[in-house]
Design a protein around this motif. Structure first.
Motif, PDB file in Angstrom:
ATOM      1  N   THR A 186      79.018 -22.654 -12.925  1.00  0.00           N
ATOM      2  CA  THR A 186      78.999 -21.266 -13.388  1.00  0.00           C
ATOM      3  C   THR A 186      78.964 -21.272 -14.916  1.00  0.00           C
ATOM      4  N   MET A 207      71.306 -25.640 -11.328  1.00  0.00           N
ATOM      5  CA  MET A 207      71.835 -24.977 -10.147  1.00  0.00           C
ATOM      6  C   MET A 207      73.103 -24.228 -10.526  1.00  0.00           C
ATOM      7  N   TYR A 208      73.010 -22.902 -10.599  1.00  0.00           N
ATOM      8  CA  TYR A 208      74.117 -22.073 -11.059  1.00  0.00           C
ATOM      9  C   TYR A 208      74.549 -21.091  -9.967  1.00  0.00           C
ATOM     10  N   TRP A 209      75.803 -20.667 -10.047  1.00  0.00           N
ATOM     11  CA  TRP A 209      76.319 -19.568  -9.246  1.00  0.00           C
ATOM     12  C   TRP A 209      76.951 -18.555 -10.193  1.00  0.00           C
ATOM     13  N   THR A 211      76.117 -16.553 -12.587  1.00  0.00           N
ATOM     14  CA  THR A 211      75.882 -16.863 -13.990  1.00  0.00           C
ATOM     15  C   THR A 211      75.275 -15.667 -14.719  1.00  0.00           C
ATOM     16  N   PHE A 233      66.568 -20.023 -13.205  1.00  0.00           N
ATOM     17  CA  PHE A 233      67.525 -20.335 -12.156  1.00  0.00           C
ATOM     18  C   PHE A 233      66.761 -21.047 -11.053  1.00  0.00           C
ATOM     19  N   SER A 237      70.296 -21.616  -6.897  1.00  0.00           N
ATOM     20  CA  SER A 237      70.960 -20.604  -7.720  1.00  0.00           C
ATOM     21  C   SER A 237      71.252 -19.367  -6.880  1.00  0.00           C
ATOM     22  N   CYS A 240      72.771 -14.647  -9.965  1.00  0.00           N
ATOM     23  CA  CYS A 240      72.653 -14.923 -11.399  1.00  0.00           C
ATOM     24  C   CYS A 240      71.738 -13.884 -12.055  1.00  0.00           C
ATOM     25  N   THR A 262      62.736 -17.888 -11.673  1.00  0.00           N
ATOM     26  CA  THR A 262      63.775 -18.182 -10.700  1.00  0.00           C
ATOM     27  C   THR A 262      63.160 -18.535  -9.360  1.00  0.00           C
ATOM     28  N   GLY A 264      65.656 -18.738  -6.972  1.00  0.00           N
ATOM     29  CA  GLY A 264      66.963 -18.583  -6.366  1.00  0.00           C
ATOM     30  C   GLY A 264      67.091 -17.372  -5.461  1.00  0.00           C
ATOM     31  N   CYS A 267      69.009 -13.180  -7.709  1.00  0.00           N
ATOM     32  CA  CYS A 267      68.943 -13.419  -9.149  1.00  0.00           C
ATOM     33  C   CYS A 267      67.994 -12.400  -9.785  1.00  0.00           C
TER      34      CYS A 267
END
Length: 326
Positions: A186, A207-209, A211, A233, A237, A240, A262, A264, A267
């Motif tokens: 994050t 790889m984000y959560w 965010t 992302f 992801s 985000c 992205t 993801g 997002c």
């Protein structure tokens, strides 16, 4: 949707990375190649506080691989210079380090989607699975589409996991399931119109959560053919958003793919601008490839082949589902 942070929250303490850890702000070549910035951010993140970069120039010679939950505040006048000669998105200036895989299994049956009902999946093996663990499901049909889910209930007898949300991606029996050693990274970044420039495959990727990237100006060195996108992302992801970001693509090289992109789930990009694209070098201002439940809001792009591109990414095309432009 990832929500804005109350940076004035009384529980937050801002830790000056220059004063406290000696991070260099003079722009000296590769001063952070040994990981000074990462080590400082890791220590601050472990205490749940906010990393602060004061006005200055920070040259990054090695990708800052983030693994945890980070809050990063940039004072007005911050410039971050990438000095990374790589074409791999894993070498972005700031990226989410891929969590370690502690066990691997497969789906034992195709997940059933029932609106309003908890999402369950059945696994062929249950090693390492427990409530609170994160599972990465990778499609073997639509390579390399993948997503990460948190286990909220686990029946070891039937090897049935209840997930935090529905698996909207078309996963089928036999698809790979990795048991991850931690949740994805994050990063809450408030840029205050900081500038990110230089050479790198991207400035922000991974790889984000949950965010948020807010208030960042992007551009690159001339003929930087390794750069794929300013920020994005990637697969995995979730939840985000990029807000109030601006990218100048006038110096983007032939490898440039999109300003913001992205692959993801849930997002979006809000109030973002990509300008001065070079037709032929800048295929898209904002790109959604293999994206699910994503959006763009009040975004603009100029002199790009496509201002907004909704389609598929590399590998076996999956395409987008429920992508909206406002």
């Amino acid at each position: 949707m990832a929500q804005p942070i109350d940076w004035g929250h009384p529980g937050f303490t801002f830790v000056d990375l220059v004063e406290t850890f000696g991070v260099d702000l003079t722009g000296a070549a590769d001063i952070n190649a040994g990981g000074a910035l990462l080590l400082a951010m890791n220590e601050v993140a472990a205490s749940g506080q906010v990393s602060r970069l004061r006005k200055g120039t920070y040259q990054i010679g090695t990708s800052v691989q983030l693994a945890g939950d980070y809050l990063l505040w940039c004072d007005p006048g911050v410039m971050i210079v990438g000095a990374i000669a790589s074409a791999s998105l894993a070498s972005a200036v700031f990226t989410g380090a891929t969590p370690a895989i502690i066990a691997a299994t497969t789906l034992n049956g195709t997940p059933a989607l029932t609106a309003g009902s908890p999402q369950t999946i059945v696994l062929t093996a249950g090693t390492g699975v427990a409530v609170g663990v994160y599972l990465q499901i990778i499609s073997t049909t639509y390579t390399p589409a993948s997503q990460v889910y948190r286990v909220v209930a686990w029946n070891a007898g039937t090897k049935t996991a209840t997930l935090d949300r529905q698996t909207v991606y078309p996963f089928v029996s036999g698809d790979v399931v990795n048991v991850l050693g931690r949740k994805p990274t994050t990063l809450k970044l408030y840029g205050n119109n900081c500038q990110m420039t230089g050479q790198a495959p991207a400035f922000l990727a991974g790889m984000y959560w949950d965010t948020v990237k807010d208030g960042v100006l992007f551009n690159s060195f001339a003929s930087n053919n390794n750069m794929d996108a300013f920020a994005g992302f990637n697969y995995g992801s979730f939840n985000c958003v990029m807000r109030n970001c601006r990218g100048d693509a006038s110096t983007a090289g032939t490898g440039f793919n999109a300003g913001f992109s992205t692959d993801g789930e849930s997002c979006g990009a809000e109030n973002c601008i990509v300008e001065n694209g070079a037709p032929g070098n800048t295929p898209a201002g904002i790109k959604f490839g293999d994206a699910v439940n994503c959006w763009s809001l009040n975004c603009k792009a100029s002199q790009c082949v496509n201002g907004l591109l909704i389609g598929s990414d590399a590998g076996t095309p999956l395409g987008c589902f429920n992508v909206r432009d406002y």
